[in-house]
Design an enzyme around this catalytic site. Structure first.
Site, PDB file in Angstrom:
ATOM      1  N   ASN A 163     -26.727   6.240 153.771  1.00 24.15           N
ATOM      2  CA  ASN A 163     -25.306   5.711 154.183  1.00 24.15           C
ATOM      3  C   ASN A 163     -24.972   4.507 153.782  1.00 24.15           C
ATOM      4  O   ASN A 163     -23.771   3.896 153.831  1.00 24.15           O
ATOM      5  CB  ASN A 163     -25.125   5.930 155.487  1.00 24.15           C
ATOM      6  CG  ASN A 163     -25.581   4.934 156.564  1.00 24.15           C
ATOM      7  OD1 ASN A 163     -26.743   4.245 156.085  1.00 24.15           O
ATOM      8  ND2 ASN A 163     -25.151   4.751 157.850  1.00 24.15           N
ATOM      9  N   HIS A 164     -25.828   3.903 152.744  1.00 23.00           N
ATOM     10  CA  HIS A 164     -25.641   2.699 152.286  1.00 23.00           C
ATOM     11  C   HIS A 164     -24.906   2.571 151.054  1.00 23.00           C
ATOM     12  O   HIS A 164     -24.815   3.717 150.437  1.00 23.00           O
ATOM     13  CB  HIS A 164     -27.018   1.769 151.741  1.00 23.00           C
ATOM     14  CG  HIS A 164     -27.831   1.509 153.016  1.00 23.00           C
ATOM     15  ND1 HIS A 164     -29.112   1.161 152.985  1.00 23.00           N
ATOM     16  CD2 HIS A 164     -27.321   1.537 154.450  1.00 23.00           C
ATOM     17  CE1 HIS A 164     -29.655   1.014 154.431  1.00 23.00           C
ATOM     18  NE2 HIS A 164     -28.625   1.103 155.163  1.00 23.00           N
ATOM     19  N   GLY A 222     -15.497   2.440 156.783  1.00 27.22           N
ATOM     20  CA  GLY A 222     -15.133   3.674 157.006  1.00 27.22           C
ATOM     21  C   GLY A 222     -16.261   4.578 156.459  1.00 27.22           C
ATOM     22  O   GLY A 222     -17.263   4.193 155.764  1.00 27.22           O
ATOM     23  N   SER A 223     -16.221   5.922 156.539  1.00 26.58           N
ATOM     24  CA  SER A 223     -16.937   6.911 155.791  1.00 26.58           C
ATOM     25  C   SER A 223     -16.380   6.926 154.437  1.00 26.58           C
ATOM     26  O   SER A 223     -15.322   6.435 154.064  1.00 26.58           O
ATOM     27  CB  SER A 223     -16.932   8.208 156.510  1.00 26.58           C
ATOM     28  OG  SER A 223     -15.633   8.557 156.485  1.00 26.58           O
ATOM     29  N   HIS A 249     -19.562  -0.246 165.274  1.00 24.96           N
ATOM     30  CA  HIS A 249     -19.865  -0.841 164.007  1.00 24.96           C
ATOM     31  C   HIS A 249     -19.590   0.145 162.815  1.00 24.96           C
ATOM     32  O   HIS A 249     -19.871  -0.218 161.583  1.00 24.96           O
ATOM     33  CB  HIS A 249     -21.583  -0.951 163.774  1.00 24.96           C
ATOM     34  CG  HIS A 249     -22.353   0.330 163.585  1.00 24.96           C
ATOM     35  ND1 HIS A 249     -21.758   1.407 164.259  1.00 24.96           N
ATOM     36  CD2 HIS A 249     -23.186   0.690 162.660  1.00 24.96           C
ATOM     37  CE1 HIS A 249     -22.782   2.643 163.565  1.00 24.96           C
ATOM     38  NE2 HIS A 249     -23.178   1.940 162.682  1.00 24.96           N
ATOM     39  N   GLY A 306     -19.301   6.680 163.089  1.00 24.38           N
ATOM     40  CA  GLY A 306     -20.304   7.369 163.933  1.00 24.38           C
ATOM     41  C   GLY A 306     -20.010   8.944 163.458  1.00 24.38           C
ATOM     42  O   GLY A 306     -18.855   9.312 163.266  1.00 24.38           O
ATOM     43  N   LYS A 360     -23.249   4.891 145.659  1.00 27.67           N
ATOM     44  CA  LYS A 360     -24.344   5.446 146.725  1.00 27.67           C
ATOM     45  C   LYS A 360     -25.612   5.470 146.248  1.00 27.67           C
ATOM     46  O   LYS A 360     -25.919   5.833 145.193  1.00 27.67           O
ATOM     47  CB  LYS A 360     -23.527   6.658 147.350  1.00 27.67           C
ATOM     48  CG  LYS A 360     -22.142   6.662 148.044  1.00 27.67           C
ATOM     49  CD  LYS A 360     -22.086   7.708 148.762  1.00 27.67           C
ATOM     50  CE  LYS A 360     -23.073   8.168 149.765  1.00 27.67           C
ATOM     51  NZ  LYS A 360     -23.246   6.869 150.639  1.00 27.67           N
TER      52      LYS A 360
END
Lengths: 477, 135
Positions: A201-202, A375-376, A400, A403, A476
């Site tokens: 997810n970085h 955000g995503s 954070h 989720g 990503k």
């Protein structure tokens, strides 16, 4: 497990002591009705497990991005007395000082031509993905200095500005760092990876400021509508992962030695005052410093790319702030009418210090600490500010991120990477990643709506909304 | 390889089944490689691992951590493994190919191997393992 939960208010829920044998304090979490529907029993179990740890103060807490992790739930916050309490890698995670920083630029949306070329140049300049090597050849001494000095190390090497350090949590350096407590293996992993983004997810995302909710705070943070910003999300790479692995093993032995009964082995811990606890804390702080140096170097590369492509000065791009969201820190908080020093664990939670708190740069002292909530991929990110309410209620902590609600395998089964990429492209968002599977795993549909998560923390007052940023392009790992 | 992915929102949870403890360990290491690097080819790069631990769970965690470490620092994608467990000791022989960014870069990085929910059970047909990787 869920049947034990009682509701205390519109957004507040309690897991009573006794839900898990040995709970020393109740569990408390914050959720709206709509997000409660996706609450997992496993997350509540983990929240209750944390409440059994020695020396825990007040509550085992979780923020509205609570979900099922390992050890602590993600979104978990717990404070421990220095004399009576413990420290646990399960309350920090493998990716020590995974965190986020926000860089503002003088560019406006209309200035950002050649967007695809920009994303491609950033993708070629910032090493991403599994097996990526960093741009620097570090000596053993360099790595030691990085673990001791944190973000100051790259700044001293010319990879940043002095003002960058003012705008990092802890000024980008935990003084308790003990590089001797970091194993040779961890150093070996960290050596080639400095300045790399990693995978999962970085990300590094180009964003535009779309909405301002609090003009005064936005002004203090140097943020205005239509402004182009860059958000960087990554952590301590293999050095932090290995430090956690190494110390988890030591602390598992310590748990038995100190006769601490645990409901989950991942909560392995030792008294803060013990040699094992101190060694983990020193290694964790050194890993956290490495992570701050890492984000600093990635930001440096970003500034250079923007400078070359758009002819803007390096100094005109300001670090708004850098927050850690996987860390344990010694802080002073109010408890039972007294000021006490405690060890606050934040596992997927962000520090949200209110106005007048220590460790804030002078320019932010009246506003409170900037809180950055990514955000995503494809959904909005938010800038908030820390509050006095957070200091009183959550040991100065807030959420954070969004989720997850969909597992990675479920996301890959139900969402196609190519389709996600195409649909984001239609919205004007360019995604660059090594493969499409990574895009499906991190697709917006796999996460809780970030708008709902920040709405709850704003309504509770544990941080307040300042601005909303929309993605324009993302790289990503 | 006989493994299935169990549901977990944030991380990767696997169930691995194998007739013997030796093959269970080997298959789990290769499953881990597949998560990190995707499909790999047989290769001639070799590594040996020897270690001891008090029980199967710890032996497995130490073994997998060592595989992950060697793979990362030596840039090797392991595609074959044989494991021999005797009492508290483990001996493993791994082989694979050099890391190739074009083919291996797009996998999922494993940050750690968790104690949470770790379970090795012996059933009639062999061993069953549940394990969680932080990704």
């Amino acid at each position: 497990m869920l049947e034990q939960v009682t509701r205390l208010g519109e957004y507040e829920w309690e897991v009573p002591t006794g839900t898990v044998p040995g709970m020393r304090v109740p569990g408390r979490f914050f959720l709206s009705d709509s997000l409660y529907k996706s609450l997992e029993s496993g997350a509540v179990q983990q929240l209750a497990n944390v409440a059994t740890l020695p020396g825990i103060i007040r509550y085992s807490m979780a923020m509205p991005d609570i979900h099922w992790g390992y050890g602590f739930p993600i979104g978990g916050v717990a404070a421990f007395g220095l004399d009576t309490g413990v420290i646990s890698p399960g309350g920090v995670g493998f990716d020590i000082n995974c965190g986020v920083r926000l860089l503002s630029t003088p560019l406006r949306l209309g200035d950002l031509d050649r967007r695809r070329e920009l994303i491609e140049t950033l993708y070629q300049s910032v090493p991403t993905g599994v097996g990526a090597k960093g741009p620097l050849k570090l000596s053993t001494g360099d790595l030691e200095d990085m673990m001791v000095q944190g973000a100051a190390w790259p700044v001293n090497q010319g990879y940043g500005l002095r003002e960058d350090l003012d705008n990092c949590e802890e000024r980008g350096c935990m003084a308790q760092a003990d590089s001797q407590a970091v194993s040779a293996k961890a150093k070996q992993r960290g050596m080639p990876q400095s300045g790399t983004l990693g995978a999962g997810n970085h990300f590094l995302e180009i964003q535009v400021v779309r909405e301002i909710y609090d003009p005064g705070a936005a002004k203090a943070y140097g943020i205005h509508p239509g402004q182009i910003c860059v958000m960087i999300h990554c952590g301590s790479r293999g050095l932090g992962h290995q430090s956690c692995t190494d110390h988890l093993k030591v602390l598992e032995g310590a748990t038995k030695r100190y006769k601490i009964a645990l409901p989950d082995r991942q909560l392995a811990c030792a008294p803060l005052s013990s040699p094992e606890g101190k060694a983990y804390f020193g290694a964790m702080a050194a890993s956290a410093n490495y992570a701050w140096a890492n984000r600093q170097m990635i930001m440096h590369t970003t500034r250079v790319v923007f400078g070359k492509m758009y002819g803007i000065d390096y100094e005109s791009m300001h670090l708004v702030y850098d927050v850690a969201h996987n860390v344990a820190k010694i802080e002073e908080h109010s408890h039972e009418g007294k000021r006490v020093r405690v060890c606050v664990h934040r596992k997927g939670a962000t520090r949200a210090f209110g106005p007048g708190s220590p460790d804030l740069p002078p320019g932010y002292a009246d506003t409170g600490q900037p809180v950055i909530i990514p955000g995503s991929m494809g959904s909005s990110s938010y800038l908030l500010r820390g509050t006095t309410i957070a200091m009183e209620r959550t040991f100065g902590s807030t959420c954070h991120g969004a989720g997850r609600i969909l597992s990675r395998s479920a996301a890959k089964k139900t969402l196609s990477g190519v389709k996600v990429k195409n649909s984001l492209s239609k919205e004007g968002i360019i995604v660059r990643a090594p493969n499409d599977g990574a895009i499906a795993e991190e697709a917006p549909g796999a996460y809780k709506p970030s708008a709902e998560v920040v709405r709850i923390v704003d309504a509770l007052g544990i941080s307040n909304l300042v601005a909303r940023l929309e993605p324009l392009g993302v790289i990503k790992g | 390889m006989s493994y299935e992915e169990l549901d977990h929102t944030a991380d990767i949870r696997l169930r691995v089944r194998s007739p013997t403890a030796d093959s269970l360990f080997a298959e789990t290491a290769l499953a881990m490689m597949e998560i990190v690097y995707g499909k790999s080819r047989p290769g001639t790069v070799e590594r040996t691992i020897e270690l001891e631990a008090g029980n199967y769970e710890n032996l497995l965690l130490d073994f997998l951590s060592e595989v992950l470490f060697l793979s990362e620092v030596d840039y090797i994608v392991f595609s074959a493994a044989t494991v021999h467990i005797t009492g508290n000791s483990l001996q493993a022989h791994l082989s694979g190919e050099p890391f190739d960014p074009d083919r291996h870069r797009g996998g999922t990085e494993i940050k750690g191997i968790s104690y949470s929910g770790l379970r090795i059970v012996k059933e009639d047909e062999g061993y069953v393992l549940d394990i969680l990787f932080d990704v």
